[in-house]
Scaffold this active site. Structure first.
Site, PDB file in Angstrom:
ATOM      1  N   ASP A  47      56.373  30.399  53.993  1.00 40.26           N
ATOM      2  CA  ASP A  47      55.193  30.941  54.677  1.00 40.26           C
ATOM      3  C   ASP A  47      54.161  29.828  54.903  1.00 40.26           C
ATOM      4  O   ASP A  47      53.128  30.038  55.546  1.00 40.26           O
ATOM      5  CB  ASP A  47      54.598  32.145  53.934  1.00 40.26           C
ATOM      6  CG  ASP A  47      54.065  31.791  52.568  1.00 40.26           C
ATOM      7  OD1 ASP A  47      54.297  30.648  52.109  1.00 40.26           O
ATOM      8  OD2 ASP A  47      53.420  32.649  51.941  1.00 40.26           O
ATOM      9  N   SER A  48      54.476  28.603  54.423  1.00 40.58           N
ATOM     10  CA  SER A  48      53.699  27.420  54.796  1.00 40.58           C
ATOM     11  C   SER A  48      53.727  27.241  56.316  1.00 40.58           C
ATOM     12  O   SER A  48      52.904  26.511  56.873  1.00 40.58           O
ATOM     13  CB  SER A  48      54.249  26.168  54.102  1.00 40.58           C
ATOM     14  OG  SER A  48      55.655  26.114  54.210  1.00 40.58           O
ATOM     15  N   LYS A 116      62.421  35.026  49.296  1.00 41.51           N
ATOM     16  CA  LYS A 116      61.600  34.501  48.197  1.00 41.51           C
ATOM     17  C   LYS A 116      60.299  35.287  48.161  1.00 41.51           C
ATOM     18  O   LYS A 116      59.794  35.690  49.221  1.00 41.51           O
ATOM     19  CB  LYS A 116      61.299  33.019  48.400  1.00 41.51           C
ATOM     20  CG  LYS A 116      60.343  32.440  47.341  1.00 41.51           C
ATOM     21  CD  LYS A 116      60.190  30.943  47.454  1.00 41.51           C
ATOM     22  CE  LYS A 116      59.094  30.493  48.374  1.00 41.51           C
ATOM     23  NZ  LYS A 116      57.735  31.004  48.055  1.00 41.51           N
ATOM     24  N   GLU A 118      56.389  35.570  45.761  1.00 42.70           N
ATOM     25  CA  GLU A 118      55.524  34.952  44.748  1.00 42.70           C
ATOM     26  C   GLU A 118      55.103  35.967  43.685  1.00 42.70           C
ATOM     27  O   GLU A 118      54.893  37.146  44.010  1.00 42.70           O
ATOM     28  CB  GLU A 118      54.249  34.405  45.422  1.00 42.70           C
ATOM     29  CG  GLU A 118      54.514  33.279  46.403  1.00 42.70           C
ATOM     30  CD  GLU A 118      53.236  32.749  47.049  1.00 42.70           C
ATOM     31  OE1 GLU A 118      52.120  33.175  46.687  1.00 42.70           O
ATOM     32  OE2 GLU A 118      53.363  31.894  47.945  1.00 42.70           O
ATOM     33  N   GLU A 185      55.809  25.915  41.074  1.00 40.20           N
ATOM     34  CA  GLU A 185      54.889  25.100  41.877  1.00 40.20           C
ATOM     35  C   GLU A 185      53.690  24.650  41.047  1.00 40.20           C
ATOM     36  O   GLU A 185      52.992  25.479  40.433  1.00 40.20           O
ATOM     37  CB  GLU A 185      54.419  25.902  43.110  1.00 40.20           C
ATOM     38  CG  GLU A 185      53.448  25.099  43.969  1.00 40.20           C
ATOM     39  CD  GLU A 185      53.257  25.622  45.383  1.00 40.20           C
ATOM     40  OE1 GLU A 185      53.956  26.577  45.791  1.00 40.20           O
ATOM     41  OE2 GLU A 185      52.398  25.052  46.082  1.00 40.20           O
TER      42      GLU A 185
HETATM   43  O1  KIV Z   1      55.907  28.298  51.810  1.00 38.96           O
HETATM   44  C1  KIV Z   1      56.439  27.315  51.296  1.00 38.96           C
HETATM   45  O2  KIV Z   1      56.720  26.311  51.946  1.00 38.96           O
HETATM   46  C2  KIV Z   1      56.718  27.376  49.865  1.00 38.96           C
HETATM   47  C3  KIV Z   1      57.164  26.114  49.185  1.00 38.96           C
HETATM   48  C4  KIV Z   1      56.026  25.217  49.015  1.00 38.96           C
HETATM   49  C5  KIV Z   1      57.869  26.382  47.920  1.00 38.96           C
HETATM   50  O3  KIV Z   1      56.573  28.391  49.271  1.00 38.96           O
END
Ligand code: KIV
Length: 277
Positions: A47-48, A116, A118, A185
């Site tokens: 989500d980056s 994934k 969080e 992280e």
């Molecule tokens: O969104 C992302 O790129 C991430 C990584 C930094 C693990 O969650």
């Protein structure tokens, strides 16, 4: 040797043998193809995306539809790497049922192999529900950018004994809930070493030191395409932004000066046809 599609059992074997797992983010087809060709085990459609591609200040605004749109392109480029779709903020917090439905979209619509999400112990019931529906889940603890405000900013987590103990506990609970992998992280390396030892599933670090079972970085940080800031944990392997900017400036100048396109980039017509025209 023919390369096979990477599977969860490959990750488990790597952990057992002490071989490191490589993971990289990607958000589009050409990047996913390059990451795949580099032999990287897993691609995270992080989500980056919100920050490094869509230009938001943080990860919170990105939507399910945006994540799916980019995940589909990544899946098309990843012939061998294992693709994980990152569940955006509020796509899994409302209820386990809603989380299962959204996780299902990453698998059915985008073709991802896993999702994934969080969060620590409090997310274990959600992880359990998604895994029960047959969808592999990668957990993510430590600095969790979607809830950075609650953590009072983008800070290293687990720096005191109590915080570290909570992280180890969360990791254990998430493994028990069925997660097949866990991202750590921004936590001290001794804490990630402790978590890595305590779990049977692989740990993937970002700013979590060398004792994790694998590492992940954000693609735009690694290749120097995100210029707003560079976190301490990032190693920039190449600085593409100045090179791309220089190429664009040169192109603009050549267009303005009539140098581009030259004859080698133009198409010709037989003289008699030109005459008739
Ligand atoms: O969104 C992302 O790129 C991430 C990584 C930094 C693990 O969650």
């Amino acid at each position: 040797m023919e390369r096979k599609k990477v599977t969860i059992s490959d990750f488990m074997k790597k952990k057992e043998k002490g071989e490191k797992i490589s993971m990289m983010t990607a958000y589009d087809y050409p990047t996913a193809s390059l990451v795949d060709q580099a032999g990287i085990d897993a691609i995270l459609v992080g989500d980056s995306l919100a920050m490094v591609v869509l230009g938001y200040d943080g990860t919170v605004p990105v939507t399910m539809d945006e994540m799916l749109h980019h995940s589909k392109a990544v899946v098309r480029g990843a012939a061998h790497s294992f693709v994980i779709g990152d569940m955006p903020f509020m796509s899994y917090q409302v209820s386990p049922e809603n989380a299962v439905a959204n996780a299902g979209r990453f698998i059915k619509e985008a073709g991802c192999a896993a999702v994934k999400l969080e969060g620590g112990t409090e997310m274990a019931p959600v992880v359990r529900a998604i895994v029960t529906a047959g969808i592999p889940v990668c957990a993510h603890i430590g600095l969790t950018p979607q809830t950075a405000t609650k953590l009072s900013g983008f800070k290293v987590q687990g720096k005191d004994a109590e915080g570290a103990r909570e992280l180890v506990e969360s990791a254990r609970e998430l493994e028990k809930a069925g997660a097949f992998m866990i991202v750590l992280e921004c936590i001290p390396d001794v804490v990630s070493a402790r978590i890595t030892e305590a779990l049977n599933i692989p740990t993937i670090g970002i700013g979590a030191g060398k004792y994790c079972d694998g590492q992940v970085l954000v693609y735009h940080d690694l290749v120097g395409l995100f210029e707003r800031f560079t976190p301490k944990m990032v190693k920039q392997y190449v600085n593409l932004a100045p090179m791309v900017r220089e190429a664009l400036i040169q192109y603009r100048k050549e267009v303005e000066e009539g140098v581009f396109p030259g004859p080698e980039h133009s198409f010709s017509m037989k003289a008699e046809e030109a005459d008739k025209m």
